[in-house]
Write a protein that holds these residues in place. Structure first.
Motif, PDB file in Angstrom:
ATOM      1  N   ARG A  12       2.349  -9.529   7.777  1.00  0.00           N
ATOM      2  CA  ARG A  12       1.507 -10.681   7.427  1.00  0.00           C
ATOM      3  C   ARG A  12       0.508 -10.271   6.360  1.00  0.00           C
ATOM      4  O   ARG A  12      -0.314  -9.385   6.581  1.00  0.00           O
ATOM      5  CB  ARG A  12       0.753 -11.185   8.674  1.00  0.00           C
ATOM      6  N   GLY A  13       0.564 -10.887   5.165  1.00  0.00           N
ATOM      7  CA  GLY A  13      -0.309 -10.420   4.101  1.00  0.00           C
ATOM      8  C   GLY A  13      -0.779 -11.510   3.170  1.00  0.00           C
ATOM      9  O   GLY A  13      -0.231 -12.606   3.111  1.00  0.00           O
ATOM     10  N   ALA A  14      -1.836 -11.182   2.433  1.00  0.00           N
ATOM     11  CA  ALA A  14      -2.372 -12.026   1.369  1.00  0.00           C
ATOM     12  C   ALA A  14      -2.716 -11.099   0.213  1.00  0.00           C
ATOM     13  O   ALA A  14      -2.995  -9.910   0.420  1.00  0.00           O
ATOM     14  CB  ALA A  14      -3.610 -12.786   1.835  1.00  0.00           C
ATOM     15  N   GLY A  15      -2.704 -11.626  -1.016  1.00  0.00           N
ATOM     16  CA  GLY A  15      -2.944 -10.745  -2.152  1.00  0.00           C
ATOM     17  C   GLY A  15      -3.644 -11.428  -3.291  1.00  0.00           C
ATOM     18  O   GLY A  15      -3.766 -12.658  -3.339  1.00  0.00           O
ATOM     19  N   ALA A  16      -4.100 -10.619  -4.249  1.00  0.00           N
ATOM     20  CA  ALA A  16      -4.780 -11.143  -5.431  1.00  0.00           C
ATOM     21  C   ALA A  16      -4.769 -10.093  -6.527  1.00  0.00           C
ATOM     22  O   ALA A  16      -4.679  -8.886  -6.274  1.00  0.00           O
ATOM     23  CB  ALA A  16      -6.210 -11.555  -5.100  1.00  0.00           C
ATOM     24  N   HIS A  17      -4.879 -10.582  -7.772  1.00  0.00           N
ATOM     25  CA  HIS A  17      -4.988  -9.724  -8.950  1.00  0.00           C
ATOM     26  C   HIS A  17      -6.457  -9.515  -9.307  1.00  0.00           C
ATOM     27  O   HIS A  17      -7.318 -10.334  -8.981  1.00  0.00           O
ATOM     28  CB  HIS A  17      -4.290 -10.370 -10.156  1.00  0.00           C
ATOM     29  N   GLY A  18      -6.705  -8.437 -10.025  1.00  0.00           N
ATOM     30  CA  GLY A  18      -8.058  -8.185 -10.485  1.00  0.00           C
ATOM     31  C   GLY A  18      -8.105  -6.958 -11.367  1.00  0.00           C
ATOM     32  O   GLY A  18      -7.119  -6.594 -12.007  1.00  0.00           O
ATOM     33  N   SER A  50      -3.563  -7.201   4.801  1.00  0.00           N
ATOM     34  CA  SER A  50      -2.528  -7.515   5.788  1.00  0.00           C
ATOM     35  C   SER A  50      -2.995  -7.189   7.197  1.00  0.00           C
ATOM     36  O   SER A  50      -3.953  -6.446   7.400  1.00  0.00           O
ATOM     37  CB  SER A  50      -1.256  -6.706   5.494  1.00  0.00           C
ATOM     38  N   THR A  51      -2.298  -7.793   8.172  1.00  0.00           N
ATOM     39  CA  THR A  51      -2.359  -7.277   9.530  1.00  0.00           C
ATOM     40  C   THR A  51      -1.274  -6.207   9.632  1.00  0.00           C
ATOM     41  O   THR A  51      -0.471  -6.039   8.724  1.00  0.00           O
ATOM     42  CB  THR A  51      -2.139  -8.391  10.563  1.00  0.00           C
ATOM     43  N   VAL A  52      -1.231  -5.479  10.746  1.00  0.00           N
ATOM     44  CA  VAL A  52      -0.352  -4.310  10.807  1.00  0.00           C
ATOM     45  C   VAL A  52       0.853  -4.541  11.716  1.00  0.00           C
ATOM     46  O   VAL A  52       1.997  -4.468  11.279  1.00  0.00           O
ATOM     47  CB  VAL A  52      -1.133  -3.061  11.267  1.00  0.00           C
ATOM     48  N   VAL A  53       0.635  -4.814  12.976  1.00  0.00           N
ATOM     49  CA  VAL A  53       1.720  -4.807  13.955  1.00  0.00           C
ATOM     50  C   VAL A  53       2.449  -6.142  14.023  1.00  0.00           C
ATOM     51  O   VAL A  53       3.669  -6.187  14.185  1.00  0.00           O
ATOM     52  CB  VAL A  53       1.180  -4.431  15.355  1.00  0.00           C
ATOM     53  N   HIS A  54       1.709  -7.233  13.875  1.00  0.00           N
ATOM     54  CA  HIS A  54       2.278  -8.549  14.173  1.00  0.00           C
ATOM     55  C   HIS A  54       3.106  -9.095  13.019  1.00  0.00           C
ATOM     56  O   HIS A  54       3.022  -8.638  11.884  1.00  0.00           O
ATOM     57  CB  HIS A  54       1.153  -9.519  14.538  1.00  0.00           C
ATOM     58  N   GLY A  55       3.920 -10.117  13.310  1.00  0.00           N
ATOM     59  CA  GLY A  55       4.899 -10.646  12.377  1.00  0.00           C
ATOM     60  C   GLY A  55       4.305 -11.449  11.240  1.00  0.00           C
ATOM     61  O   GLY A  55       3.095 -11.723  11.184  1.00  0.00           O
ATOM     62  N   GLY A  56       5.181 -11.885  10.331  1.00  0.00           N
ATOM     63  CA  GLY A  56       4.757 -12.534   9.108  1.00  0.00           C
ATOM     64  C   GLY A  56       4.062 -13.864   9.294  1.00  0.00           C
ATOM     65  O   GLY A  56       3.323 -14.290   8.412  1.00  0.00           O
ATOM     66  N   GLN A  57       4.285 -14.551  10.395  1.00  0.00           N
ATOM     67  CA  GLN A  57       3.636 -15.841  10.630  1.00  0.00           C
ATOM     68  C   GLN A  57       2.633 -15.773  11.789  1.00  0.00           C
ATOM     69  O   GLN A  57       2.261 -16.796  12.348  1.00  0.00           O
ATOM     70  CB  GLN A  57       4.695 -16.916  10.933  1.00  0.00           C
ATOM     71  N   SER A  58       2.181 -14.585  12.120  1.00  0.00           N
ATOM     72  CA  SER A  58       1.239 -14.430  13.239  1.00  0.00           C
ATOM     73  C   SER A  58      -0.166 -14.850  12.826  1.00  0.00           C
ATOM     74  O   SER A  58      -0.509 -14.819  11.637  1.00  0.00           O
ATOM     75  CB  SER A  58       1.228 -12.972  13.709  1.00  0.00           C
ATOM     76  N   PRO A  59      -1.005 -15.236  13.782  1.00  0.00           N
ATOM     77  CA  PRO A  59      -2.391 -15.614  13.455  1.00  0.00           C
ATOM     78  C   PRO A  59      -3.175 -14.445  12.882  1.00  0.00           C
ATOM     79  O   PRO A  59      -3.003 -13.304  13.307  1.00  0.00           O
ATOM     80  CB  PRO A  59      -2.961 -16.046  14.816  1.00  0.00           C
ATOM     81  N   ALA A 110       7.264 -13.569  -4.882  1.00  0.00           N
ATOM     82  CA  ALA A 110       7.492 -12.639  -5.991  1.00  0.00           C
ATOM     83  C   ALA A 110       6.414 -11.575  -6.069  1.00  0.00           C
ATOM     84  O   ALA A 110       6.685 -10.450  -6.506  1.00  0.00           O
ATOM     85  CB  ALA A 110       7.553 -13.409  -7.307  1.00  0.00           C
ATOM     86  N   GLU A 111       5.198 -11.908  -5.629  1.00  0.00           N
ATOM     87  CA  GLU A 111       4.091 -10.972  -5.789  1.00  0.00           C
ATOM     88  C   GLU A 111       3.647 -10.369  -4.446  1.00  0.00           C
ATOM     89  O   GLU A 111       3.786  -9.169  -4.218  1.00  0.00           O
ATOM     90  CB  GLU A 111       2.934 -11.680  -6.492  1.00  0.00           C
ATOM     91  N   VAL A 112       3.138 -11.189  -3.553  1.00  0.00           N
ATOM     92  CA  VAL A 112       2.582 -10.671  -2.297  1.00  0.00           C
ATOM     93  C   VAL A 112       3.668 -10.086  -1.403  1.00  0.00           C
ATOM     94  O   VAL A 112       3.483  -9.036  -0.784  1.00  0.00           O
ATOM     95  CB  VAL A 112       1.805 -11.769  -1.544  1.00  0.00           C
ATOM     96  N   GLU A 113       4.815 -10.743  -1.318  1.00  0.00           N
ATOM     97  CA  GLU A 113       5.865 -10.280  -0.417  1.00  0.00           C
ATOM     98  C   GLU A 113       6.650  -9.107  -1.000  1.00  0.00           C
ATOM     99  O   GLU A 113       7.039  -8.193  -0.279  1.00  0.00           O
ATOM    100  CB  GLU A 113       6.824 -11.434  -0.086  1.00  0.00           C
ATOM    101  N   GLN A 114       6.881  -9.130  -2.299  1.00  0.00           N
ATOM    102  CA  GLN A 114       7.714  -8.083  -2.884  1.00  0.00           C
ATOM    103  C   GLN A 114       6.930  -6.909  -3.456  1.00  0.00           C
ATOM    104  O   GLN A 114       7.537  -5.920  -3.886  1.00  0.00           O
ATOM    105  CB  GLN A 114       8.609  -8.680  -3.983  1.00  0.00           C
ATOM    106  N   VAL A 115       5.607  -6.977  -3.450  1.00  0.00           N
ATOM    107  CA  VAL A 115       4.845  -5.820  -3.904  1.00  0.00           C
ATOM    108  C   VAL A 115       5.118  -4.657  -2.952  1.00  0.00           C
ATOM    109  O   VAL A 115       5.228  -4.841  -1.741  1.00  0.00           O
ATOM    110  CB  VAL A 115       3.329  -6.129  -3.983  1.00  0.00           C
ATOM    111  N   ALA A 116       5.274  -3.475  -3.511  1.00  0.00           N
ATOM    112  CA  ALA A 116       5.671  -2.312  -2.714  1.00  0.00           C
ATOM    113  C   ALA A 116       4.726  -1.159  -3.009  1.00  0.00           C
ATOM    114  O   ALA A 116       4.549  -0.765  -4.167  1.00  0.00           O
ATOM    115  CB  ALA A 116       7.107  -1.912  -3.048  1.00  0.00           C
ATOM    116  N   PHE A 117       4.134  -0.627  -1.953  1.00  0.00           N
ATOM    117  CA  PHE A 117       3.172   0.462  -2.080  1.00  0.00           C
ATOM    118  C   PHE A 117       3.751   1.755  -1.507  1.00  0.00           C
ATOM    119  O   PHE A 117       4.665   1.735  -0.692  1.00  0.00           O
ATOM    120  CB  PHE A 117       1.875   0.125  -1.345  1.00  0.00           C
ATOM    121  N   GLY A 118       3.153   2.865  -1.904  1.00  0.00           N
ATOM    122  CA  GLY A 118       3.545   4.155  -1.344  1.00  0.00           C
ATOM    123  C   GLY A 118       2.414   5.153  -1.449  1.00  0.00           C
ATOM    124  O   GLY A 118       1.756   5.254  -2.494  1.00  0.00           O
ATOM    125  N   THR A 119       2.173   5.896  -0.384  1.00  0.00           N
ATOM    126  CA  THR A 119       1.097   6.889  -0.406  1.00  0.00           C
ATOM    127  C   THR A 119       1.411   8.052  -1.336  1.00  0.00           C
ATOM    128  O   THR A 119       0.525   8.838  -1.666  1.00  0.00           O
ATOM    129  CB  THR A 119       0.832   7.434   1.010  1.00  0.00           C
TER     130      THR A 119
END
Length: 519
Positions: A63-69, A105-114, A318-327
């Motif tokens: 579950r996530g939200a995003g923004a540019h800056g 984002s939240t961590v454990v819960h699913g994409g449509q969780s509160p 295209a942006e929030v869902e497909q953005v991919a991070f790596g440590t």
């Protein structure tokens, strides 16, 4: 072979090859605190399977939200030029506003969780620097539940719904946690008001792990990163979260979107803590341990830059869902520490992205660097490129070459060469100190935060069997005698007294209006 070996039992843990797993708590490292080795077969198999457990949703942070800056460095640290510590241009070049994309984002819960559920929050920043991408992948809290990556899949499984009923069960969670005492500190934070940030704009962020900064001479120091919201910090009590959830389970996403849409741009300042690399025997904990804080009094926070989010995504998928991070996505001047969990995550994150998004996930606009890319990597699903780089003989897809292939880049500074020596071991670190900082955090909380913490723990533990309750009470008592006593009393009285205390404390909190500073 039809008959079991003499030492084999029905409940004996094995890997998927049927090999008995004799140590499911520690990866193999050089010495008991040294770097991991690539031949950690059980870990690599375990984490690779875990990375592929969910299709196509993220296995964690769904579950996530995003923004540019943008991010702009102040160019100094502790009144010194920042170049004394790192040669990374994202910090040394103060004339540039580095584009960023941030995913909360939240961590454990699913994409449509509160978004009101009690859970750590992800705080991941992709910097599109002039040297390529840098991902600072972190959480809102500054520590984590575990310190060894071998335990990560088990930890997440215990937090997830029961595989039979598909219903979340606190008993499963605390069954794991009560046998993982290093989690006491994170359990304390997550069950306090800090476990439910009010929104993403008023949420802290942290890189969690110790990383390294490297200067031009190849000298390195350990650093920890902290994002501090200029909008102030705000968390929710469980009662406040429940009220919001009655009518809105997207409140944090909408809050972020609406703020940016009306020009009220969220801002964070980036702070770092710096420590000389080494074991630091004077400390009662290992500085690489991600379950521990570096307290401000001992290791001051130094302000090094500011981030502003000023543009909403144009397309969520295209942006929030497909953005991919790596440590492991670091630029020159930034480096890894020997933190075992960090090293395990570095493999897992990129492996997950190749599985979830695809082999060529880095060709997507949201993930690709905002600079020239020239590589000999090719093929795979959805590789749409026809030009693999300028000034290159297109018949040559290897290196080295004398007939027009790509050339190695010049090293911009002296290579950092840490010394590593020791036997390969599967062991825990020597200075666990699992309870000291958890107790200190409990004592640093305001009384209303302690009351909320106890109430939340009592509510969750009430459904657990007595042996789990007793083990958790033992852990909390080891942290602080009052802490354990209040949890035990709350369980004995079914939480009634603690609920009354919490209501009084919350009223006090509404008057004070400020969270504690437990760091």
């Amino acid at each position: 072979m039809s008959e079991k070996q003499n030492n084999e039992t029905e409940d004996m843990l094995t890997n998927q090859q049927g090999h008995p797993v004799t140590n499911n708590q520690s990866v193999r490292t050089v010495g008991n605190r040294g770097p991991m080795t690539l031949e950690n077969y059980d870990f690599l198999e375990k984490i690779s399977h875990f990375d592929r457990e969910r299709i196509p949703e993220r296995v964690v942070h769904a579950r996530g939200a995003g923004a540019h800056g943008y991010f702009q460095s102040y160019g100094t640290v502790n009144d010194e030029p920042i170049s004394n510590y790192t040669r990374a241009k994202v910090f040394t070049n103060t004339d540039v506003q580095t584009p960023v994309f941030v995913r909360f984002s939240t961590v454990v819960h699913g994409g449509q969780s509160p978004e009101t559920l009690r859970d750590p929050r992800g705080f991941a920043v992709k910097f599109y620097t002039e040297d390529g991408n840098w991902d600072l992948v972190g959480n809102n809290l500054k520590i984590f539940f575990i310190r060894d990556p071998l335990k990560f899949p088990d930890m997440v499984h215990s937090f997830r719904p029961d595989p039979v009923t598909n219903v979340a069960d606190p008993e499963r969670t605390f069954d794991f946690l009560c046998q993982s005492p290093e989690s006491a500190h994170m359990v304390t934070f997550v069950n306090s008001p800090w476990g439910i940030p009010a929104n993403y704009r008023q949420m802290q962020g942290s890189g969690v792990h110790a990383y390294k900064w490297v200067n031009e001479e190849g000298k390195a120091v350990l650093v920890k990163y902290h994002w501090e919201p200029l909008q102030g910090i705000k968390n929710l009590t469980q009662k406040e979260a429940d009220e919001i959830q009655k009518t809105d389970f997207n409140h944090a996403t909408l809050d972020l979107y609406k703020a940016i849409e009306k020009g009220d741009y969220p801002e964070w300042e980036l702070y770092v803590q710096i420590m000389e690399d080494g074991e630091h025997p004077e400390l009662d904990f290992d500085p690489l341990d991600p379950t521990k804080l570096w307290y401000k009094d001992d290791f001051p926070w130094h302000k090094v830059g500011k981030m502003v989010l000023n543009k909403n995504p144009e397309n969520y998928f295209a942006e929030v869902e497909q953005v991919a991070f790596g440590t492991g996505v670091l630029v020159d001047g930034l480096d890894f520490s020997d933190d075992k969990l960090l090293q395990g995550r570095t493999y897992s994150y990129s492996d997950t992205q190749r599985y979830r998004v695809g082999t060529n996930y880095l060709q997507l606009p949201i993930n690709s660097p905002k600079k020239h890319v020239a590589t000999n990597q090719e093929g795979g699903q959805m590789d749409h490129r026809t030009d693999f780089g300028k000034n290159k003989n297109k018949h040559v897809n290897y290196e080295p070459s004398l007939i027009g292939g790509l050339k190695e880049a010049k090293n911009p500074g002296k290579e950092h060469e840490p010394s590593v020596e020791g036997n390969l071991k599967r062991e825990i670190i020597p200075r666990e100190n699992n309870f000291g900082q958890a107790g200190e955090t409990y004592r640093r909380f305001s009384e209303w935060e302690r009351a909320e913490l106890i109430s939340n723990l009592v509510g969750a533990l009430s459904s657990c069997r007595k042996e789990i309750q007793d083990k958790m009470i033992e852990i909390f008592t080891n942290c602080d005698e009052d802490y354990g006593k209040r949890v035990a009393e709350g369980l004995k009285n079914a939480g009634a007294n603690e609920n009354t205390k919490m209501e009084e404390a919350v009223q006090q909190a509404e008057q004070l209006g400020q969270p504690s500073d437990p760091y």
